[in-house]
Enzyme design. Structure first.
Site, PDB file in Angstrom:
ATOM      1  N   THR A 134       0.723  -1.366  -0.130  1.00 52.79           N
ATOM      2  CA  THR A 134      -0.092   0.000   0.106  1.00 52.79           C
ATOM      3  C   THR A 134       1.045   1.314   0.071  1.00 52.79           C
ATOM      4  O   THR A 134       0.545   2.286  -0.491  1.00 52.79           O
ATOM      5  CB  THR A 134      -1.012  -0.075   1.346  1.00 52.79           C
ATOM      6  OG1 THR A 134      -2.002  -1.059   1.023  1.00 52.79           O
ATOM      7  CG2 THR A 134      -1.753   1.218   1.158  1.00 52.79           C
ATOM      8  N   THR A 140       1.764  -4.624   4.268  1.00 51.49           N
ATOM      9  CA  THR A 140       1.689  -5.081   5.791  1.00 51.49           C
ATOM     10  C   THR A 140       1.127  -6.540   6.079  1.00 51.49           C
ATOM     11  O   THR A 140       1.524  -7.019   7.060  1.00 51.49           O
ATOM     12  CB  THR A 140       0.571  -4.155   6.499  1.00 51.49           C
ATOM     13  OG1 THR A 140      -0.614  -4.116   5.622  1.00 51.49           O
ATOM     14  CG2 THR A 140       1.134  -2.671   6.367  1.00 51.49           C
ATOM     15  N   ASP A 141       0.536  -7.314   4.996  1.00 45.88           N
ATOM     16  CA  ASP A 141      -0.150  -8.525   5.209  1.00 45.88           C
ATOM     17  C   ASP A 141       1.124  -9.346   5.755  1.00 45.88           C
ATOM     18  O   ASP A 141       0.639 -10.429   6.690  1.00 45.88           O
ATOM     19  CB  ASP A 141      -0.956  -8.964   4.091  1.00 45.88           C
ATOM     20  CG  ASP A 141      -2.087  -8.381   3.857  1.00 45.88           C
ATOM     21  OD1 ASP A 141      -2.585  -7.539   4.525  1.00 45.88           O
ATOM     22  OD2 ASP A 141      -3.177  -9.050   3.151  1.00 45.88           O
ATOM     23  N   SER A 199       2.237  -7.547  -0.729  1.00 43.92           N
ATOM     24  CA  SER A 199       2.958  -8.566   0.071  1.00 43.92           C
ATOM     25  C   SER A 199       2.270 -10.132   0.019  1.00 43.92           C
ATOM     26  O   SER A 199       2.900 -10.933   0.200  1.00 43.92           O
ATOM     27  CB  SER A 199       3.135  -8.145   1.411  1.00 43.92           C
ATOM     28  OG  SER A 199       2.079  -8.250   2.163  1.00 43.92           O
TER      29      SER A 199
END
Ligand code: ASP
Length: 323
Positions: A13, A86-87, A55
Site C-alpha cells: 500500500t 503489511t499483510d 505482500s
C-alpha cells in the site's frame, strides 16, 4: 557526513495509489523517497526496487532475493529500509532475521493507507524507519517500524486489518517509540533469532488448524500432499482434540516432525495436559513445542530447518534454539 540508508522497495500500500477498493502498487522506489523531503535531513537515501507487488502475493524466491540484496547493501550503508505490504511483513521480516546476518540494521515499513489517500501513513512510517535505521542503537537484527513504534521481527504481528496502529508485539511490546525529537528505547535492541543459513526453501510444510471437534482428516490430507513437516496451530498451551492428538503421535513416530505452536494471540506453549490431545502427551511423543512463536512464523522456521537439515535430530535442534 550524513549517514547513508538504502531503501529496498517491494510494493504494498505504501507504493499504491487508487485508495480503497482498487489499490495496486504503482509508485516506484524513487517516488516513495521523493515524497518525503524530510528524509534528506536524516540521511542520504538511495532507493531501488526489488519487486512491486502486494505482500500477500510475494514468493519465497523474491523474499530470498530481498535477503541477499539486503545483505549486500548492508555492508555499504549505515542502515537498510525495506518497504513492504503489511499483510506478510512480519513473515518476511522474520524470514530475513532467520536466514542471515546483516552488517547494518534492516527496518521494514509500509502503510495502511495508499499514497493518495487522505492521511496516508506511508510517509511518516518511511521517515520513522529511516530514523531507526541510522539511530545507532539498532546495530543488528531486523525490525518493523510502524505507527511511531519499532518492533522486533520475531515478536511483531499484524493485529488489525485496517487501523493505522496495525502492528503489535503482544508478548513484549515495541522495542522503541518514536517522538518528534528522539527514539525512546524500551529495552536493548538486538536479534534473538538464531540463524538458519539457507538460500531458499526446498521443503514442504503444512499448517494444520486445531479447534473444537477437529478430526484427523486435515492432517491426513497434508501428508498425502507430500508435507515433510507439520505445524499444529494448537489451542491454548499447545493442545488439540483426542483424534488429532492420536494421529499426530503416530505421525511423529514415523519420523515426520510436528511443531506445536499456539493459535492464541500471546503466551507460550507448555506441556501441561496429559490426555490424548494434550500438549504434555504430544511433547512426550516427540512433537516440538515452540514457545511463543506463532504458527505462521513456526511454519517459516520449520521450512528453513527442513531445507537445511535431513537428520531429524538436527531439525529438532534447529527448532529448539531460540524458542
Ligand atoms: N495489505 C497489502 C499488502 O500486504 C497492502 C499493504 O498493506 O501494503 O500488500
Amino acid at each position: 557526513m550524513s549517514p547513508t540508508v538504502a531503501v529496498l522497495a517491494t510494493g504494498g500500500t505504501i507504493a499504491s495509489t487508487g485508495g480503497a477498493g482498487e489499490a495496486t502498487p504503482t509508485e516506484d522506489a524513487d517516488a516513495l523517497v521523493e515524497a518525503v523531503p524530510e528524509l534528506g535531513e536524516v540521511a542520504d537515501v538511495e532507493s531501488e526496487e526489488v519487486a512491486r507487488v502486494p505482500s500477500f502475493e510475494l514468493t519465497f524466491e523474491t523474499v530470498f532475493d530481498l535477503a541477499e540484496r539486503a545483505r549486500e547493501v548492508a555492508s555499504e550503508v549505515d542502515g537498510v529500509v525495506v518497504t513492504h505490504g503489511t499483510d506478510t511483513m512480519e513473515e518476511s521480516a522474520y524470514l530475513l532475521d532467520l536466514v542471515g546476518e546483516y552488517a547494518a540494521p534492516v527496518v521494514f515499513t509500509g502503510a495502511q493507507r495508499a499514497a493518495d489517500e487522505t492521511g496516508a501513513d506511508g510517509p511518516t512510517n518511511l521517515l520513522s524507519a529511516v530514523r531507526a535505521a541510522v539511530h545507532g542503537a539498532f546495530t543488528e537484527g531486523v525490525y518493523v517500524a510502524f505507527n511511531e513504534e519499532i518492533h522486533a521481527a520475531r515478536a511483531v504481528t499484524k493485529a488489525h486489518t485496517s487501523k493505522l496502529e496495525a502492528f503489535e508485539s503482544p508478548e513484549e511490546g515495541p522495542v522503541a517509540t518514536l517522538t518528534r525529537e528522539r527514539i525512546r528505547l524500551h529495552r536493548e535492541p538486538g536479534s534473538e533469532t538464531p540463524t538458519i543459513p539457507v538460500e531458499g526453501i526446498s521443503a514442504a510444510v503444512e499448517v494444520v488448524n486445531s479447534g473444537l471437534g477437529v478430526g484427523a482428516t486435515p492432517l491426513e490430507r497434508a501428508l498425502e500432499s507430500g508435507a515433510d513437516g507439520i505445524v499444529l496451530s494448537a489451542t491454548g498451551l499447545g493442545n488439540t482434540t483426542q483424534e488429532l492428538g492420536d494421529a499426530i503421535t503416530s505421525v511423529v513416530d514415523r519420523g515426520i516432525p510436528v511443531v506445536v505452536a499456539s493459535r492464541c494471540h500471546a503466551g507460550t506453549t507448555e506441556g501441561v495436559y496429559a490426555t490424548a490431545g494434550g500438549g504434555a502427551t504430544l511433547e512426550e511423543h516427540g512433537a516440538i513445542l515452540v514457545g511463543d512463536l506463532r504458527p505462521h512464523k513456526a511454519r517459516l522456521k520449520l521450512l528453513c530447518a527442513l531445507s537445511r537439515a535431513d537428520d531429524p535430530e538436527e531439525v529438532r535442534a534447529l527448532l529448539e534454539v531460540g524458542r
